[in-house]
Every structure is written in structure tokens, then in C-alpha cells.
Design an enzyme around this catalytic site. Structure first.
Site, PDB file in Angstrom:
ATOM      1  N   LYS A 152      -7.255  -3.935 -12.842  1.00  0.00           N
ATOM      2  CA  LYS A 152      -6.611  -2.955 -13.622  1.00  0.00           C
ATOM      3  C   LYS A 152      -5.028  -3.053 -13.636  1.00  0.00           C
ATOM      4  O   LYS A 152      -4.282  -2.461 -12.580  1.00  0.00           O
ATOM      5  CB  LYS A 152      -7.245  -1.541 -13.406  1.00  0.00           C
ATOM      6  CG  LYS A 152      -6.742  -0.587 -14.470  1.00  0.00           C
ATOM      7  CD  LYS A 152      -6.440   0.936 -14.056  1.00  0.00           C
ATOM      8  CE  LYS A 152      -5.403   1.181 -13.594  1.00  0.00           C
ATOM      9  NZ  LYS A 152      -4.006   1.073 -14.415  1.00  0.00           N
ATOM     10  N   GLU A 180      -1.134  -2.074  -0.666  1.00  0.00           N
ATOM     11  CA  GLU A 180       0.337  -2.594  -0.704  1.00  0.00           C
ATOM     12  C   GLU A 180       1.174  -1.513  -1.256  1.00  0.00           C
ATOM     13  O   GLU A 180       0.976  -1.268  -2.630  1.00  0.00           O
ATOM     14  CB  GLU A 180       0.288  -3.699  -1.124  1.00  0.00           C
ATOM     15  CG  GLU A 180      -0.312  -5.046  -0.774  1.00  0.00           C
ATOM     16  CD  GLU A 180       0.252  -5.483   0.583  1.00  0.00           C
ATOM     17  OE1 GLU A 180       1.393  -4.915   1.036  1.00  0.00           O
ATOM     18  OE2 GLU A 180      -0.288  -6.264   1.154  1.00  0.00           O
ATOM     19  N   CYS A 197       9.520  -3.608  -4.551  1.00  0.00           N
ATOM     20  CA  CYS A 197       9.212  -2.798  -3.341  1.00  0.00           C
ATOM     21  C   CYS A 197       9.837  -3.368  -2.207  1.00  0.00           C
ATOM     22  O   CYS A 197      10.049  -2.696  -1.166  1.00  0.00           O
ATOM     23  CB  CYS A 197       7.690  -2.999  -3.255  1.00  0.00           C
ATOM     24  SG  CYS A 197       7.153  -4.731  -3.331  1.00  0.00           S
TER      25      CYS A 197
HETATM   26  P1  NAD Z   1       1.852   3.637  -9.346  1.00  0.00           P
HETATM   27  O1  NAD Z   1       1.530   4.064  -7.973  1.00  0.00           O
HETATM   28  O2  NAD Z   1       2.229   4.954 -10.136  1.00  0.00           O
HETATM   29  O3  NAD Z   1       0.765   2.811 -10.136  1.00  0.00           O
HETATM   30  C1  NAD Z   1       0.186   1.903  -9.697  1.00  0.00           C
HETATM   31  C2  NAD Z   1      -1.228   1.552 -10.257  1.00  0.00           C
HETATM   32  O4  NAD Z   1      -2.026   2.660 -10.006  1.00  0.00           O
HETATM   33  C3  NAD Z   1      -1.108   1.675 -11.892  1.00  0.00           C
HETATM   34  O5  NAD Z   1      -1.951   0.528 -12.300  1.00  0.00           O
HETATM   35  C4  NAD Z   1      -1.422   2.916 -12.243  1.00  0.00           C
HETATM   36  O6  NAD Z   1      -2.167   3.018 -13.440  1.00  0.00           O
HETATM   37  C5  NAD Z   1      -2.637   3.068 -11.052  1.00  0.00           C
HETATM   38  N1  NAD Z   1      -3.109   4.732 -10.742  1.00  0.00           N
HETATM   39  C6  NAD Z   1      -2.085   5.686 -10.985  1.00  0.00           C
HETATM   40  N2  NAD Z   1      -3.017   6.792 -10.565  1.00  0.00           N
HETATM   41  C7  NAD Z   1      -4.168   6.443 -10.147  1.00  0.00           C
HETATM   42  C8  NAD Z   1      -5.346   6.843  -9.505  1.00  0.00           C
HETATM   43  N3  NAD Z   1      -5.404   8.386  -9.465  1.00  0.00           N
HETATM   44  N4  NAD Z   1      -6.449   6.161  -9.246  1.00  0.00           N
HETATM   45  C9  NAD Z   1      -6.337   4.928  -9.506  1.00  0.00           C
HETATM   46  N5  NAD Z   1      -5.107   4.168  -9.997  1.00  0.00           N
HETATM   47  C10 NAD Z   1      -4.064   4.839 -10.310  1.00  0.00           C
HETATM   48  O7  NAD Z   1       2.815   2.697  -9.024  1.00  0.00           O
HETATM   49  P2  NAD Z   1       4.035   1.944 -10.135  1.00  0.00           P
HETATM   50  O8  NAD Z   1       4.846   3.166 -10.435  1.00  0.00           O
HETATM   51  O9  NAD Z   1       3.193   1.462 -11.228  1.00  0.00           O
HETATM   52  O10 NAD Z   1       4.671   0.859  -9.340  1.00  0.00           O
HETATM   53  C11 NAD Z   1       5.714   1.103  -8.509  1.00  0.00           C
HETATM   54  C12 NAD Z   1       5.290   1.185  -6.946  1.00  0.00           C
HETATM   55  O11 NAD Z   1       4.440  -0.040  -6.647  1.00  0.00           O
HETATM   56  C13 NAD Z   1       6.494   1.455  -6.237  1.00  0.00           C
HETATM   57  O12 NAD Z   1       6.127   2.292  -5.010  1.00  0.00           O
HETATM   58  C14 NAD Z   1       6.436   0.076  -5.422  1.00  0.00           C
HETATM   59  O13 NAD Z   1       7.044   0.063  -4.209  1.00  0.00           O
HETATM   60  C15 NAD Z   1       4.842  -0.369  -5.493  1.00  0.00           C
HETATM   61  N6  NAD Z   1       4.843  -1.838  -5.131  1.00  0.00           N
HETATM   62  C16 NAD Z   1       4.635  -2.284  -3.976  1.00  0.00           C
HETATM   63  C17 NAD Z   1       4.331  -3.744  -3.525  1.00  0.00           C
HETATM   64  C18 NAD Z   1       3.747  -4.100  -2.326  1.00  0.00           C
HETATM   65  O14 NAD Z   1       3.431  -5.301  -2.008  1.00  0.00           O
HETATM   66  N7  NAD Z   1       3.901  -3.397  -1.325  1.00  0.00           N
HETATM   67  C19 NAD Z   1       4.517  -4.561  -4.712  1.00  0.00           C
HETATM   68  C20 NAD Z   1       5.166  -3.961  -6.001  1.00  0.00           C
HETATM   69  C21 NAD Z   1       4.989  -2.709  -6.206  1.00  0.00           C
END
Ligand code: NAD
Length: 506
Positions: free
Chosen positions: A184, A259, A293
Site C-alpha cells: 500500500k 522503519e 528520514c
Molecule cells: P505516515 O506515517 O503518515 O504514513 C505512512 C503510510 O502509512 C502511508 O501509506 C499512510 O497511508 C499509512 N497509514 C497512515 N495511517 C495508517 C494506519 N492507521 N494504519 C495503517 N497505515 C496507515 O508517514 P508519511 O507522512 O507518509 O511519511 C513520512 C514519514 O516516513 C516520516 O516520519 C519519515 O521519517 C518516515 N520514513 C522513514 C523511513 C525509514 O526508512 N526509516 C524512510 C522514509 C520515510
């Protein structure tokens, strides 16, 4: 807006990719993919509902026995063809990525797309090197060996910042190990994940091995995590959502790979090459408009270099060219959305009350006013416990703070809940060696910040989660270990049976 292809026409059949073909989503809701450089809609689609997730999980489940039963060589061949199919689509992938994310085209072309293709080629090779521990007669009477088996259907959830690379990092180790997957992507950025899955089919991967459901976190995401047909949840995103995902996955006893967010420190010791460190800080803070990130977010600079470092970074930030993502000379594109831009601006406005905004701190006007742009921003004088130092801003904002002794620099670097990545800058191998040992992070760069490579793992510790993406280490996540033990004696009445019945035979 530069369109290499018509997105609406390309995805006319819908934005769900299940069992080898595009389909319409079944949710009541729709989503508009917006070009953040202009604020204009480029594609509208019907979101995935729970029934779409169920269909995708069923397709992945149906594909599992054949894919898991393929020889490593067969999986490897298919993945080599997959890498070739992605290479053929490289320009389209770069354009779609820049369109949906606002990334400068040079970043998509030189980083996101080749990195994803290289990952595919790496896992095509790695599929043939999936090994258990060497067999031996540990008990004397038995031969033991270890099988590394695929887990089943993997449910993966990805963020919007690097949609193609995140699809690659989630899908490739999983399928190389013989699993099948339902991915997803973030609802804002489904395009390149769909193109990635289409390339897999074009390369001859069986239908159902790679499926994509484009939906919201609440509707499609939660269904995928809680689904009884999914054996493992792999999530990349924010720490807050990661906690919710972990709760849901734990309730159904799934393996979890998380992650999460980061707040990478950038520690500059007083013998560092100042020019190299200043360039590294600006590039490390501004890559992907700071929506990375591992981005350098907190620079701690030893007092003798502090003033010169701040001046050099401020000067360099002012040379960064904001502009149309499709202009090959653009250095910095917009943020992912106007909402994200406003969130970043909120952090900076609040910081004015307790810190100094040295440069940036505003959205540009003129031609860029329509887009979600924000100027490169440098903040000094913020207390260590303030939100700009402690919280993930996810925008083009760097905070710089001074330190005195090496102990203090390392302690400040460790003083947030996160632990994804860090860098240390010095010409002294003992100082950098100490920093690499004592900074708590999944990756510590020495005299650089950001580079990643398919052979090496990516993943955090503490509030940045656990689990590894990329590299052979990711097989630890996507395989389960089985011990097989053969009796070698053919003895009917085995000596150990006396512990249950009878006495030792004399
Ligand atoms: P987010 O946590 O808002 O969303 C990530 C994903 O989770 C999306 O696909 C979203 O639709 C889904 N999601 C949201 N609520 C959910 C729920 N209740 N249940 C299941 N899925 C749900 O993050 P974002 O704003 O899309 O991305 C930015 C974040 O991602 C930052 O915190 C960044 O640091 C992190 N990130 C981490 C890495 C890593 O490798 N550690 C890499 C890239 C991004």
C-alpha cells in the site's frame, strides 16, 4: 507541468494493481493526485476499500505456493528481467516520480530511479544466496540443518517521500525470498508503485506475486495490517503511525518490520574540513526538500568552527535554486503538499519565539507562489529541548548548535528519541571511530551524509524502529528459520527415552 505521458490515460483502468492488472478501487472515496509544484490535479482515482485489500491478499495467497516453490535460479532470472523492464521505463518512472512528488528531475533521474533498478539487480543476485547455517552433527547422533523459508503473504505500507524506492525496498527482498506481497503506497503518490508492479508482470513474474492497493491508511492500511491472510507487516512511515500499526499487527501475531522517523545529527569536530562539512550539511539537509528520514537536521559544531560553519551554510543555502521540478537546473522542488509546507512553516514560526532564523523561513513569491515551496532555512540558538531540535520537521530546515568537548557533542547527538542515521566530521580517525561506536543510530557516516547502497542495510534503532531494508540482512526480516534434525543412528530404543520410561539398559 511537463508530462511525458498522460497519467489519466495510463491509469484509465484504475489505481489498484491486483493479480496482474489494473482495476478500479471499490471505496466510496476518491483521491486527487496533485502536482505540488502547481497545486493542479494530475490524476483522480477511486481509493481501495476493504474488499480490494481482501482481493489483493487472496491473489497474493494464491500466487504464493508456485512462487515459493520456484528455484532460487528461477526467481533470480525473473528478477533480472524485472530490472531490465524497469530500465526500459526509467524515463517514465523519473517523470512520474517528479510529477507526483515535486522532486527535481535530476534527483529522480540520478538517484531514485537508478537506485531502485540497482536494488532490483542486487536482489536478483541475492535470491541465489539465501543460505541457512552450515549443517553439522551437534548432538553427535543427529544431523541438524537450517532452512530459510519464506513467510507467506507480506502486507507492506510505504510513505510518500520516496515512493519508488520505498516500493523497491519493501517488495524486492520479500519476493527474492519467495514471499508474495500486497503493497500500500501513500495515497498521495501511487503512480510509480503501480508502474513498478506493472514492470514485474511485464518481466514475467506470475500474477499475484506483486499487488498494489492505493488507499488511505485508515481504510486500506488498517485492513491490510489486521488481515488474517497476511503473515507479516512491513511498515515505513512516521513513528506515530508505526505505533498504531504495531498494535494492530500484534493483535493477530504477525511478524513486524518498522522503519520509522528520524532526526539525524551531524557532528562537526574542530579539526574537520570546514568547507566539506558545510557542503555536506546543506546537501544532507536539503535533499528531497528535507523530506528524507535520514536528512541532516541537527548540526552540532565544535565551538572554534561554529561561526564560520553557520556563515558558510547560510551562504550556500542562498545559492540553492528553487524552481520547476522539470527544469534540469532546479536544485530544490516544492514539498509534497501545501499542508506539509504549512506544517514546516509552523515549526519555523514558533521557533522565532525562542531561536534565530538566520536565512530562509518563508515561502517564495512570484512564479513559485502557487506551489508548495519553502526556502532553505537555517536556525541557530534553539535550546536542545525545543521542538525544532527534538521533532521531525520533514522540510528544508537545518538547526545548528555549538558544543565544547567531544563528550558533549556525542551526548547531544544521542539526545532525541530517534536513532536512524548520523554523521561525524573530523580528520582524526580516533574521534570518528569513537563517534561511530557511541552514536546510537542504524547508520553512521564519516565525513559524508546521505549515501546509501544496495549491499548495505538501512534501518534504525530506538524510536526509528527496527528491521533492515536493502542488503542481505533484509532476508532476516522476510524469511523464517526452520531447524531440521535427522536421526543418524537408526537405534529403536534411544538412550534419552529413559527420561520418560524405563531405566538405562545395561
Ligand atoms: P505516515 O506515517 O503518515 O504514513 C505512512 C503510510 O502509512 C502511508 O501509506 C499512510 O497511508 C499509512 N497509514 C497512515 N495511517 C495508517 C494506519 N492507521 N494504519 C495503517 N497505515 C496507515 O508517514 P508519511 O507522512 O507518509 O511519511 C513520512 C514519514 O516516513 C516520516 O516520519 C519519515 O521519517 C518516515 N520514513 C522513514 C523511513 C525509514 O526508512 N526509516 C524512510 C522514509 C520515510
Amino acid at each position: 507541468m511537463d508530462q511525458r505521458f498522460d497519467v489519466t490515460e495510463r491509469f484509465a483502468d484504475g489505481a489498484q494493481y491486483i493479480a496482474g492488472r489494473l482495476r478500479e478501487g471499490g471505496s466510496e472515496g476518491t483521491h486527487a493526485v496533485v502536482d505540488p509544484a502547481t497545486g493542479e490535479q494530475v490524476f483522480g482515482y477511486r481509493l481501495a476499500g476493504a474488499a480490494d485489500v481482501d482481493t489483493a491478499v487472496a491473489a497474493a495467497g494464491a500466487a504464493f505456493p508456485e512462487w515459493a516453490g520456484a528455484t532460487p535460479g528461477e526467481r533470480s532470472d525473473a528478477m533480472h528481467r524485472f530490472a531490465a523492464a524497469l530500465t526500459e521505463r526509467a524515463d517514465d518512472l523519473a517523470h512520474a516520480e517528479s510529477l507526483q512528488c515535486g522532486k527535481p528531475i535530476k534527483l529522480s533521474t540520478e538517484f531514485d530511479v537508478p537506485g531502485s533498478i540497482d536494488n532490483t539487480a542486487f536482489f536478483a543476485g541475492a535470491a541465489r544466496h539465501l543460505e541457512g547455517k552450515a549443517a553439522a552433527e551437534y548432538s553427535g547422533d543427529h544431523t541438524s540443518y537450517i532452512r530459510r523459508e519464506p513467510i507467506g503473504v507480506i502486507g507492506s505500507i510505504a510513505p510518500w517521500n520516496y515512493p519508488l524506492q520505498m516500493a523497491a525496498w519493501k517488495v524486492l527482498p520479500a519476493i527474492a525470498a519467495g514471499n508474495t506481497i500486497v503493497l500500500k503506497p501513500a495515497e498521495l503518490t501511487p503512480l510509480t508503485s503501480l508502474m513498478f508492479a506493472q514492470a514485474a508482470t511485464e518481466a514475467g513474474l506470475p500474477d499475484g506475486v506483486v499487488n498494489v492497493v492505493s488507499g488511505t491508511g485508515r481504510e486500506a492500511g488498517e485492513r491490510l495490517v489486521a488481515h488474517p491472510g497476511v503473515a507479516m507487516t512491513s511498515f515505513t512511515g512516521s513513528t506515530a503511525v508505526g505505533k498504531r500499526v504495531a498494535e494492530l499487527a500484534t493483535a493477530t501475531v504477525k511478524r513486524i518490520h518498522l522503519e520509522l522517523g528520524g532526526k539525524a545529527p551531524f557532528v562537526v569536530f574542530d579539526d574537520a574540513d570546514l568547507e566539506a562539512a558545510a557542503h555536506g550539511a546543506v546537501a544532507g539537509a536539503l535533499i528531497n526538500s528535507g523530506q528524507d528520514c535520514t536528512a541532516a537536521t541537527r548540526a552540532y559544531v565544535q565551538r572554534p568552527l561554529y561561526d564560520a560553519f553557520v556563515a558558510a551554510v547560510a551562504d550556500l543555502m542562498e545559492t540553492v535554486r528553487l524552481g520547476d521540478p522539470f527544469d534540469p537546473h532546479t536544485d530544490l522542488g516544492p514539498l509534497i503538499s501545501h499542508a506539509q509546507r504549512d506544517r514546516v512553516a509552523g515549526f519555523v514560526e514558533r521557533a522565532r519565539g525562542y531561536a534565530t532564523v538566520v536565512t530562509g523561513g518563508e515561502a517564495p513569491g512570484g512564479d513559485l507562489a502557487k506551489g508548495a515551496y519553502y526556502r532553505p532555512t537555517l536556525i541557530t540558538g534553539a535550546p536542545q529541548d525545543s521542538e525544532v531540535v527534538q521533532s521531525e520537521i520533514f522540510g528544508p530546515v537545518l538547526v545548528v548548535l555549538p558544543f565544547d568537548g567531544d563528550d558533549e557533542g556525542i551526548a547531544l547527538a544521542n539526545d532525541t528519541p530517534y536513532g536512524l542515521a548520523a554523521s561525524a566530521w573530523s580528520r582524526d580517525v580516533y574521534r570518528t571511530g569513537r563517534a561511530s561506536r557511541e552514536i546510537r543510530a542504524g547508520c553512521v557516516w564519516i565525513n559524508d551524509h546521505i549515501p546509501i547502497i544496495s549491499e548495505m542495510p538501512h534501518g534504525g534503532v530506538r524510536a526509528s524502529g527496527f528491521g533492515k531494508d536493502m542488503s542481505a540482512y533484509s532476508f532476516d526480516e522476510y524469511t523464517q528459520v526452520k531447524h531440521v534434525m535427522f536421526d543418524n543412528t537408526a537405534v529403536v530404543r534411544k538412550d534419552w527415552h529413559r527420561t520418560v520410561f524405563g531405566d538405562r539398559q545395561t
